[in-house]
Design a protein around this motif. Structure first.
Motif, mmCIF file in Angstrom:
data_model
loop_
_atom_site.group_PDB
_atom_site.id
_atom_site.type_symbol
_atom_site.label_atom_id
_atom_site.label_comp_id
_atom_site.label_asym_id
_atom_site.label_seq_id
_atom_site.Cartn_x
_atom_site.Cartn_y
_atom_site.Cartn_z
ATOM 1 N N GLN A 118 12.969 4.239 10.021
ATOM 2 C CA GLN A 118 13.939 5.317 9.779
ATOM 3 C C GLN A 118 13.282 6.636 9.384
ATOM 4 N N ARG A 119 11.967 6.653 9.260
ATOM 5 C CA ARG A 119 11.284 7.912 8.926
ATOM 6 C C ARG A 119 11.314 8.856 10.130
ATOM 7 N N PRO A 120 11.065 10.168 9.906
ATOM 8 C CA PRO A 120 11.076 11.115 11.032
ATOM 9 C C PRO A 120 10.132 10.652 12.153
ATOM 10 N N MET A 168 0.857 -1.184 0.000
ATOM 11 C CA MET A 168 0.000 0.000 0.000
ATOM 12 C C MET A 168 0.895 1.237 0.000
ATOM 13 N N ASP A 169 1.148 1.780 -1.178
ATOM 14 C CA ASP A 169 2.117 2.876 -1.273
ATOM 15 C C ASP A 169 1.481 4.121 -1.884
ATOM 16 N N GLY A 170 2.005 5.274 -1.491
ATOM 17 C CA GLY A 170 1.588 6.524 -2.125
ATOM 18 C C GLY A 170 0.771 7.467 -1.246
ATOM 19 N N ASN A 171 0.672 7.186 0.033
ATOM 20 C CA ASN A 171 -0.096 8.078 0.925
ATOM 21 C C ASN A 171 0.500 9.486 0.951
ATOM 22 N N GLY A 172 1.818 9.539 1.039
ATOM 23 C CA GLY A 172 2.509 10.836 1.136
ATOM 24 C C GLY A 172 2.296 11.656 -0.127
ATOM 25 N N ARG A 173 2.453 11.022 -1.296
ATOM 26 C CA ARG A 173 2.284 11.751 -2.554
ATOM 27 C C ARG A 173 0.847 12.188 -2.766
ATOM 28 N N TRP A 174 -0.091 11.365 -2.315
ATOM 29 C CA TRP A 174 -1.510 11.722 -2.419
ATOM 30 C C TRP A 174 -1.758 13.042 -1.674
HETATM 31 MG MG MG Z 1 6.213 5.064 -0.219
#
Ligand code: MG
Ligand code: IPE
Ligand code: IPE
Length: 236
Positions: A66-68, A15-21
């Motif tokens: 490793q994310r903030p 499930m990828d793309g939440n940030g870009r959305w």
């Molecule tokens: Mg991603």
């Protein structure tokens, strides 16, 4: 008419793309994650209704630690909410929930809620929802290798006995079949340390749709595409 799942028993999704959305809309990444959590519920429901037996969702990878700190906090907060809110619907729909991943890295209250949810839904048999949380496939494989080495050292097994079946039985996924289909949203075409052992003969589908926009129709279309494929397993 609902889409027939045919030989499709197990779907695994990255499930990828939440940030870009969120970015596309000038919103905070956390808003994308919140919308993504709603998509999880919609897709779980849809998959169950379509007769999918196993649905594995990549919710948080070992590398995502490793994310903030602020983003990790947001994700853990959403996870807490999800773990508290969903029991009733899971029970009504006969969904058994299991978690795969490195639990020792997760906050204690979350680990406790996870175990509770697993116990409370253990008797459900319509669909198994497997959530990969703090999950890393290489780590999973390494811990299995370590167990095998220890058993051999103690003399409990002969190295000659080690085979794929024994190995698979030492992975987090020991109780579920391998995925038939792996879907990744957001246009990225990579595996990101997901189910490396288990995807040996999986079919892949990469879609540009960002996870918060992914819906039942997207899932149905992908299943139709899967149903038209010929799987050969090395044979002719
Ligand atoms: Mg991603
Ligand atoms: C997927 O969305 C959710 C997680 C990995 C936890 P991302 O947060 O990776 O969104 P992008 O890839 O930055 O758009
Ligand atoms: C993979 O997405 C992990 C999850 C969906 C939970 P990432 O966004 O973390 O993957 P990369 O960094 O783009 O490979």
């Amino acid at each position: 008419m609902t889409t027939k799942t045919g030989n499709l028993q197990h779907i695994a999704i990255i499930m990828d793309g939440n940030g870009r959305w969120a970015k596309k809309r000038g919103l905070l990444r956390s808003v994308g994650h919140k919308k993504g959590a709603e998509t999880v519920k919609e897709i779980t429901r849809a998959a169950g209704e379509m007769g999918v037996k196993y649905l594995t969702l990549y919710a948080f990878s070992t590398e995502n630690w490793q994310r903030p700190a602020e983003e990790v906090e947001t994700l853990m907060g959403l996870l807490r909410e999800y773990l508290k809110s969903d029991l009733k619907e899971l029970q009504e729909n006969g969904v058994r929930i299991i978690f795969i991943g490195e639990r020792s890295m997760l906050p204690a209250d979350i680990v406790e809620s996870m175990s509770k949810l697993e116990e409370e839904t253990a008797g459900n048999d319509k669909m198994t929802l497997c959530i990969a949380l703090s999950y890393g496939s290489r780590q999973e494989i390494v811990q299995a290798a370590r167990k095998i080495a220890a058993l051999a050292k103690q003399g409990d097994i002969d190295p000659e006995e080690v085979d794929a079946k024994m190995f698979a039985g030492l992975l987090y996924t020991k109780d579920i079949p391998d995925p038939d289909l792996v879907i990744r949203t957001s246009g990225e075409q990579r595996v990101s340390n997901y189910l490396l052992w288990q995807i040996a003969y999986a079919e892949f589908y990469f879609t540009d749709v960002l996870w918060p926009d992914f819906d039942r129709k997207c899932l149905e279309d992908i299943i139709k595409n899967f149903n038209a494929r010929e799987r050969r397993y090395g044979k002719i």
